[in-house]
Enzyme design. Structure first.
Site, PDB file in Angstrom:
ATOM      1  N   ILE A 314       0.856  -1.189   0.000  1.00 53.22           N
ATOM      2  CA  ILE A 314       0.000   0.000   0.000  1.00 53.22           C
ATOM      3  C   ILE A 314       0.887   1.233   0.000  1.00 53.22           C
ATOM      4  CG2 ILE A 314      -1.714   1.351   1.266  1.00 53.22           C
ATOM      5  CD1 ILE A 314      -2.797  -1.192   2.452  1.00 53.22           C
ATOM      6  N   GLU A 315       0.578   2.173  -0.893  1.00 54.39           N
ATOM      7  CA  GLU A 315       1.280   3.462  -0.936  1.00 54.39           C
ATOM      8  C   GLU A 315       0.235   4.582  -0.941  1.00 54.39           C
ATOM      9  OE1 GLU A 315       4.348   4.219  -0.695  1.00 54.39           O
ATOM     10  OE2 GLU A 315       5.620   2.593  -1.439  1.00 54.39           O
TER      11      GLU A 315
END
Length: 600
Positions: A314-315
Site C-alpha cells: 500500500i502506498e
C-alpha cells in the site's frame, strides 16, 4: 532589480517562519474531501478513542503512547494478545498484536487454523505511519465495538510499528513532502538502513523479525503499509502486487480477479479513490506515462511473491491529508479481511499451485517491454511548468484541479536474464554468515556431519568493477563477467546442501545465483574472494620461467603467440610475470571463485 527585490523579500519572509509551518503552507493545494469513512471516527468522549482521533486526525502517538494504548486494549479483550518478535538496534521491543476470536494465539494454532491468517504491518518506513493509526482504530472497533464478526473471517497479526527506532527519531521535520501527521518518524533505522531494501540480505532487526513471523506463523496474506512521495494525482490509496513478471502467477491472478475488485469497490463506496502503484516515467508528471516496475525481492511485496505468499504494498498519497489516508487504510484492511475470508478456498488453491509449479529455470532480471501496454485512464491533477527564478530550470507545480488523462502504461515485466536450476547448491561451512541467512529465510538445508569430497560446478569472476560508494551499507558490483567450470572440493562438517526442489526453491536460486541482482554475491557477502593474498618474488620468477620454457614447448609457443597478439602484454614485465605465475601450481586456485557449488 524590482523583481529580484521581491524575490528576496519573499525568501526572507519565509526564513522568519517556523520551518515546519513553511513545509505545510507551501505544499500544493489539495482537493476537498468529505468521504463516508469519516463516520469511522468516534466521539472524543469514547473510552477507546485513539490519540489520532483526539487530535482531529492531525497527530500520531509516540512508540510509548502507542504501546500503552494497545496494551490497555489487550487487557480488556479476550481476543487480543501481544508478543515481542524482536528487539531493535537501540533496544526497543518490536511488538506483534494477535487477534483471534477463537483465542488461537500460538503459532501452531494459527498456522493450522481453518481460518485465513492476515499479517499487516505499519511503519517499516516510520514516517509513513498511516497503518498504525488505522490498525488501532480497527482493533478497537473489533474488540470494543460492533465489528467482532470480522474475526469470523480471519485471524490477524498486526505489527503497529516495525521500524521502532526510526519511529522515535520523530520531529516536525520528518518528511517535508508529506501532509501530516504533525510529528513524523524517520525513514531508516538507527543504523540508517532502509528496512524495505532488506528482505533478501536480512541485516536489520525489523526484517529479521518479519522473516521469523512469516516462517513461524505461515500467514495467508501479507500487507505492508507505506506513504508514497512523488507527483500529484487524485488517487489517495494506491496499492499493488506482482501482477505480471513474477514467481507466483496463480496468486497474482487471484489478487487481480478476487481481491482488487472488492477492495476497490469498498474504497470507492467510502469516498476514496483507489489506484495502482504510480511512478511518473519522467520523474515529474505523467505526461510520458506510468511505470509498472519489476521490483526485486529485496522489497516486501516481491519477497512475498517469490515465497508464494500473497503480498500487497500500500502506498497512500503523501499530499493527501493524514486523516484521509488513515481512514482509507482502515477501509482497505477491513475489506481485505472480508475478501480473504470469502475466497479463502480459492486462495489456498492458488498458493498450492504456485508452490508446486515446475522450475527448470528462474528469471533473475526483468526489462521493459519493447512497446508500452495499453493506455490507462488516469485521474490526474492539473499542472504547469514554471521557470525558476533561482536556478533558471523548469519545474512542475500542481494546481489542485482534477483532470482525466490518457497515459501509457510502461511495464517492466519482460524476462531479460534467467538461469537454469541445478538439483542443489552447496555452501562450505566457513561461509557461516550466508548459511545463517539462508536459515533465517526458512530455506531447507542438509548439514554435513563429516567431511566430504564432491565434484561441483562453480562460477569464477573474470572481470569486475565495484560501485563507487556503499548502498545500504554494503559494497555492491557495478559490473562483472563470469566463467564456469567443474572442480573437486573437500567440504568440511557444517557445510550445507540446499536442494532446489522445495517450497522456497526459487528464493534459494535468487539468493545463490550470482547473476541475480539480490544474490548474496551481488550484495557483497563474498567480496573477500576478490583479494589475492599470495605472490611470487621476481628473483624466483626469473629462474622458474626459464625452467618452464625449457621443459614445455607448448608453453613456449603460447607465450610467443600471446606477445604477438598483445603489444601491451609484450612490453609489460608485470603482465608477463603475472601470466607465467598463473600457469604454475603455486597460483591461488580459489581466487575469485564464488564458493557456492552447483550439483546437477
Amino acid at each position: 532589480m524590482k523583481k529580484l527585490s521581491s524575490t528576496l523579500f519573499f525568501i526572507l519572509s519565509l526564513l522568519s517562519l517556523p520551518i515546519a509551518a513553511i513545509a505545510q503552507d507551501i505544499m500544493p493545494p489539495y482537493l476537498p474531501w468529505n468521504g463516508k469513512s469519516k463516520q469511522l471516527i468516534v466521539e472524543k468522549s469514547n473510552e477507546w478513542v485513539t490519540p489520532f482521533e483526539l487530535s482531529d486526525g492531525l497527530e500520531s502517538p509516540s512508540y510509548e503512547e502507542t504501546m500503552i494504548w494497545i496494551e490497555k486494549l489487550a487487557r480488556n479483550s479476550a481476543y487480543l494478545e501481544i508478543n515481542s518478535i524482536g528487539k531493535s538496534e537501540q533496544g526497543r521491543q518490536i511488538q506483534l498484536v494477535i487477534a483471534s476470536k477463537d483465542q488461537d494465539f500460538t503459532a501452531e494454532e494459527l498456522s493450522t487454523s481453518k481460518k485465513p491468517l492476515i499479517l499487516f504491518q505499519a511503519g517499516i518506513h516510520a514516517g509513513e505511519i498511516d497503518g498504525k493509526d488505522a490498525g488501532m482504530m480497527l482493533l478497537r472497533d473489533i474488540t470494543q465495538g460492533s465489528k467482532i464478526d470480522l474475526l469470523d473471517h480471519a485471524n490477524l497479526l498486526f505489527i503497529p510499528i516495525l521500524n521502532v527506532d526510526g519511529h522515535e527519531r520523530k520531529s516536525e521535520y520528518g518528511r517535508v513532502n508529506q501532509r501530516g501527521p504533525k510529528v513524523m518518524g524517520w525513514r531508516t533505522n538507527a543504523q540508517n538502513l532502509n528496512l524495505n531494501r532488506d528482505y533478501t540480505k536480512l541485516e536489520t532487526a525489523g526484517v529479521q523479525a518479519i522473516a521469523k513471523v512469516i516462517n513461524k506463523y505461515d500467514p495467508d496474506l501479507y500487507i505492508d503499509i507505506h506513504v508514497t512521495d512523488g507527483a500529484d494525482y487524485q488517487y489517495d490509496v494506491t496499492y499493488g502486487f506482482v501482477e505480471t513478471g513474477g514467481y507466483s502467477p496463480e496468486i497474482s491472478n487471484w489478487l487481480s480477479s478476487h481481491f482488487k475488485p472488492e477492495v476497490d469497490g469498498a474504497l470507492s463506496d467510502q469516498g476514496h479513490i483507489p489506484g495502482p502503484l504510480l511512478f511518473a516515467a519522467n520523474g515529474e508528471d505523467f505526461t510520458e506515462g506510468n511505470i509498472a516496475f519489476s521490483f526485486s525481492p529485496r522489497f516486501s511485496h516481491t519477497y512475498g511473491d517469490i515465497r508464494h505468499l500473497p503480498a500487497i504494498l500500500i502506498e497512500n498519497h503523501s499530499l493527501k491529508p493524514f486523516e484521509q489516508r488513515v481512514l482509507g487504510t482502515y477501509v482497505f484492511l477491513e475489506q481485505a479481511i472480508k475478501t480473504v475470508g470469502k475466497h479463502f478456498a480459492s486462495l489456498q488453491k492458488a498458493i498450492e499451485s504456485d508452490q508446486n509449479q515446475s522450475m527448470e529455470s528462474v528469471v533473475v532480471k526483468y526489462a521493459f517491454r519493447d512497446t508500452p501496454a495499453d493506455s490507462m485512464d488516469f485521474l490526474g491533477i492539473a499542472s504547469k511548468k514554471v521557470t525558476s527564478e533561482i536556478t533558471g530550470n523548469e519545474y512542475v507545480t500542481w494546481k489542485g484541479e482534477p483532470i482525466t488523462q490518457q497515459v501509457p502504461s510502461l511495464l517492466m515485466d519482460k524476462a531479460s536474464a534467467s538461469v537454469p536450476v541445478p538439483k542443489a547448491y552447496w555452501i562450505p561451512a566457513e561461509w557461516s554468515e550466508v548459511i545463517h541467512k539462508m536459515e533465517e529465510h526458512g530455506i531447507e538445508m542438509e548439514v554435513l556431519d563429516e567431511a566430504r569430497e564432491i565434484q561441483l560446478e562453480f562460477s569464477k569472476v573474470e572481470e569486475f568493477k565495484m560501485v563507487s560508494q556503499p548502498y545500504e551499507g554494503l559494497m555492491r558490483f557495478q559490473s562483472f563477467e563470469l566463467s564456469k567450470s567443474y572442480r573437486k572440493v573437500r567440504l568440511q562438517p557444517g557445510s550445507v546442501r540446499v536442494k532446489t526442489k522445495q517450497a522456497l526453491g526459487e528464493l534459494a536460486v535468487i539468493l545463490l545465483e550470482p547473476e541475480s541482482v539480490d544474490s548474496f554475491f551481488q550484495w557483497g557477502y563474498f567480496n573477500s574472494i576478490l583479494s589475492q593474498t599470495e605472490y611470487m618474488e621476481t628473483y624466483i620468477m626469473e629462474p622458474l620461467i626459464s625452467k618452464m620454457l625449457a621443459e614445455d614447448s607448448d608453453l613456449n609457443k603460447r607465450f610467443e603467440e600471446k606477445k604477438a597478439s598483445n603489444a601491451d602484454f609484450a612490453k609489460s614485465p608485470r603482465q608477463i610475470y603475472r601470466w607465467f605465475y598463473e600457469q604454475t601450481p603455486y597460483f591461488d586456485q580459489n581466487w575469485k571463485v564464488i564458493p557456492v557449488g552447483r550439483e546437477w
